[in-house]
Design a protein around this motif. Structure first.
Motif, PDB file in Angstrom:
ATOM      1  N   MET A   1       0.841  -1.158   0.000  1.00  0.00           N
ATOM      2  CA  MET A   1       0.000   0.000   0.000  1.00  0.00           C
ATOM      3  C   MET A   1       0.897   1.237   0.000  1.00  0.00           C
ATOM      4  SD  MET A   1      -2.780   1.484   2.789  1.00  0.00           S
ATOM      5  CE  MET A   1      -3.160  -0.087   3.429  1.00  0.00           C
ATOM      6  N   THR A   2       0.545   2.205  -0.792  1.00  0.00           N
ATOM      7  CA  THR A   2       1.277   3.457  -0.859  1.00  0.00           C
ATOM      8  C   THR A   2       0.960   4.290   0.365  1.00  0.00           C
ATOM      9  OG1 THR A   2       1.115   3.415  -3.249  1.00  0.00           O
ATOM     10  CG2 THR A   2       1.693   5.503  -2.235  1.00  0.00           C
ATOM     11  N   GLN A   3       1.972   4.955   0.902  1.00  0.00           N
ATOM     12  CA  GLN A   3       1.757   5.814   2.063  1.00  0.00           C
ATOM     13  C   GLN A   3       1.882   7.272   1.666  1.00  0.00           C
ATOM     14  OE1 GLN A   3       4.269   4.734   5.309  1.00  0.00           O
ATOM     15  NE2 GLN A   3       3.185   2.836   5.664  1.00  0.00           N
TER      16      GLN A   3
END
Length: 66
Positions: A1-3
């Motif tokens: 997941m991109t933060q």
């Protein structure tokens, strides 16, 4: 997941931490956002969305002027 990194006012982060009962500002903001999104989805499920109005039968207006 991109933060994603977001900058918040310290008082806002502390309020989110107190609301969520966490000791980490990051965890607090994540929990508050997840709860907010879940509430929105529950509301949509109960009330429907804008397209649901098309499925209801159109009733003639019973309001009379005068």
């Amino acid at each position: 997941m991109t933060q994603v990194t977001v900058t918040l006012d310290a008082n806002l982060a502390i309020d989110a931490m107190m609301l969520s009962g966490t000791k980490s500002p990051q965890d607090a903001v994540e929990l508050v956002l997840r709860d907010y999104l879940a509430r929105g989805r529950r509301t949509e499920t109960r009330t429907g969305d804008a397209l649901d109005g098309r499925r209801l039968p159109q009733r003639p207006s019973t309001d009379h002027e005068g």
